[in-house]
Design a protein around this motif. Sequence first.
Motif, PDB file in Angstrom:
ATOM      1  N   ARG A 112       0.843  -1.136  -0.074  1.00  0.00           N
ATOM      2  CA  ARG A 112       0.040  -0.052   0.073  1.00  0.00           C
ATOM      3  C   ARG A 112       0.814   1.361  -0.111  1.00  0.00           C
ATOM      4  NH1 ARG A 112      -5.372  -0.791   3.589  1.00  0.00           N
ATOM      5  NH2 ARG A 112      -6.005  -2.733   2.735  1.00  0.00           N
ATOM      6  N   ASN A 113       1.955   1.260   0.931  1.00  0.00           N
ATOM      7  CA  ASN A 113       2.811   2.629   0.992  1.00  0.00           C
ATOM      8  C   ASN A 113       3.517   2.758  -0.207  1.00  0.00           C
ATOM      9  OD1 ASN A 113       2.082   2.601   3.603  1.00  0.00           O
ATOM     10  ND2 ASN A 113       3.751   1.657   4.397  1.00  0.00           N
ATOM     11  N   MET A 114       4.117   1.482  -0.919  1.00  0.00           N
ATOM     12  CA  MET A 114       4.601   1.738  -2.249  1.00  0.00           C
ATOM     13  C   MET A 114       3.999   2.259  -3.401  1.00  0.00           C
ATOM     14  SD  MET A 114       7.041  -1.784  -1.946  1.00  0.00           S
ATOM     15  CE  MET A 114       7.995  -1.739  -3.086  1.00  0.00           C
ATOM     16  N   MET A 125       3.059   5.983  -2.888  1.00  0.00           N
ATOM     17  CA  MET A 125       4.130   6.832  -3.194  1.00  0.00           C
ATOM     18  C   MET A 125       4.121   6.932  -4.534  1.00  0.00           C
ATOM     19  SD  MET A 125       8.027   6.105  -1.632  1.00  0.00           S
ATOM     20  CE  MET A 125       7.556   5.645  -0.068  1.00  0.00           C
ATOM     21  N   MET A 126       4.346   5.874  -5.261  1.00  0.00           N
ATOM     22  CA  MET A 126       4.307   6.002  -6.712  1.00  0.00           C
ATOM     23  C   MET A 126       3.145   6.650  -7.420  1.00  0.00           C
ATOM     24  SD  MET A 126       2.694   4.750  -9.781  1.00  0.00           S
ATOM     25  CE  MET A 126       2.034   3.126  -9.515  1.00  0.00           C
ATOM     26  N   GLU A 156      -3.507   9.304  -7.645  1.00  0.00           N
ATOM     27  CA  GLU A 156      -4.096   9.006  -6.101  1.00  0.00           C
ATOM     28  C   GLU A 156      -4.019   7.540  -6.000  1.00  0.00           C
ATOM     29  OE1 GLU A 156      -7.615  10.518  -3.193  1.00  0.00           O
ATOM     30  OE2 GLU A 156      -7.381  11.277  -5.280  1.00  0.00           O
ATOM     31  N   CYS A 157      -3.777   7.161  -4.926  1.00  0.00           N
ATOM     32  CA  CYS A 157      -4.064   5.581  -4.887  1.00  0.00           C
ATOM     33  C   CYS A 157      -5.113   5.008  -3.987  1.00  0.00           C
ATOM     34  CB  CYS A 157      -2.738   5.020  -4.268  1.00  0.00           C
ATOM     35  SG  CYS A 157      -2.429   3.313  -3.892  1.00  0.00           S
ATOM     36  N   PHE A 158      -5.915   4.175  -4.379  1.00  0.00           N
ATOM     37  CA  PHE A 158      -7.224   3.955  -3.488  1.00  0.00           C
ATOM     38  C   PHE A 158      -7.083   2.692  -3.066  1.00  0.00           C
ATOM     39  CE2 PHE A 158      -8.140   7.107  -6.396  1.00  0.00           C
ATOM     40  CZ  PHE A 158      -9.072   8.198  -5.728  1.00  0.00           C
ATOM     41  N   VAL A 159      -7.546   2.010  -1.770  1.00  0.00           N
ATOM     42  CA  VAL A 159      -7.446   0.693  -1.449  1.00  0.00           C
ATOM     43  C   VAL A 159      -8.642   0.625  -0.633  1.00  0.00           C
ATOM     44  CG1 VAL A 159      -6.167  -0.853  -0.281  1.00  0.00           C
ATOM     45  CG2 VAL A 159      -4.954   1.004  -0.755  1.00  0.00           C
TER      46      VAL A 159
END
Length: 344
Positions: free
Chosen positions: A280-282, A285-286, A293-296
């Motif tokens: 999730r962190n990697m 960051m990317m 934006e990263c969604f989980v």
Amino acid sequence: MPSSVDMKPMSYTLGIESTAHTFSIGLCDDEGNPLPSTSAFVRPVKGGIHPREAADHHAENCQSLIEQLFAKHSLKSEDISAIAFSQGPGLGPCLRIGASVARTISTAWEVPLIGVNHCVAHIEIGRQECDCSDPVLLYVSGGNTQIIARLEGKYRVLGETLDIGIGNMLDKFAREQGIPFPGGPVIEKNALRWITANPNSSLDDFSLPYAVQGMDLAFSGVLTAALMMVAKGAPLDAVCWSLQEHVFAACVEVAERALAHTGKSELLLGGGVACNQKLRNMSSMMAEQRDGECFVPEKKYCIDNGSMIAVLGRLRLISGNEMNIEDSKINQYMRTDSAEITWS
Ligand code: ATP
Ligand code: FE2
């Protein structure tokens, strides 16, 4: 406030997930909101999952899971307006149990039947739960590793594993070390313990082959190398750390290329391995480095669950895809791009 006469009773789509080691029954309401599923998991004591034994497990647990779900949400069969099931991809014997239960319910309760693609269900529940619109999905589970995006009316696979799923690779590595299934969460703990105690560790000291092959991935080589590293005396925690760093970096690299290629800015994670905090962190960051934006989704909607099947089933039904029983045969090798996207 509407009077009780104006209030339309809520109806629900039931969803059955049975692609592999999870048997799960879930729901969504008639606005598409998922309700938590009831699930049972096969946990092999020795070796990998055996498809026929898993199918027996699913058949044995089916009735009690439905009863538990109905009790949990105070529902009766009359409250169900449609039944959806995972039609593929997955293990044939497991898929057949889910499909048979769905056909039986459809006939007995006289509600529409709809088969859905399991991988697409991960995307749709993620889009809905995370409120993102047009993401690239990094789908990382036991049996699947795919990078998927919506292009020209279909969900297309832009990259995928050429051999085993990333979760199966982690589970196999763990099993060889005497760690029971599922191995992924234990590898995560071991890796964190190593890097916390050895913050200056260098990957050069625990180097493994890289898993990227063009836009695709391959994990057997890295698995063999990690097993050999432990056999030669490297600390297990250090190898767990290095293994995670290498394989997650490979997945994130392919996901980044997919974002660049499609011009999309949203990255969505799905599948059981997406429960991993390091991944999730990697990924975040990317995405941030690309001004994206990263969604989980919540963990219960990352892992296989019946609610995501209900969510996609409802979307397919309201966009005109009701199914005849004759068309409800399972497809172990169903491709993510096999169906047009008929919903928004
Ligand atoms: P599919 O049928 O879609 O391939 P699955 O049957 O593998 O799914 P999931 O619940 O999506 O089921 O994923 C299970 C996998 O997730 C296992 O391989 C497990 O080791 C892995 N996993 C779960 N939690 C973590 C974690 N924290 N870190 C790494 N891997 C994890
Ligand atoms: Fe899955």
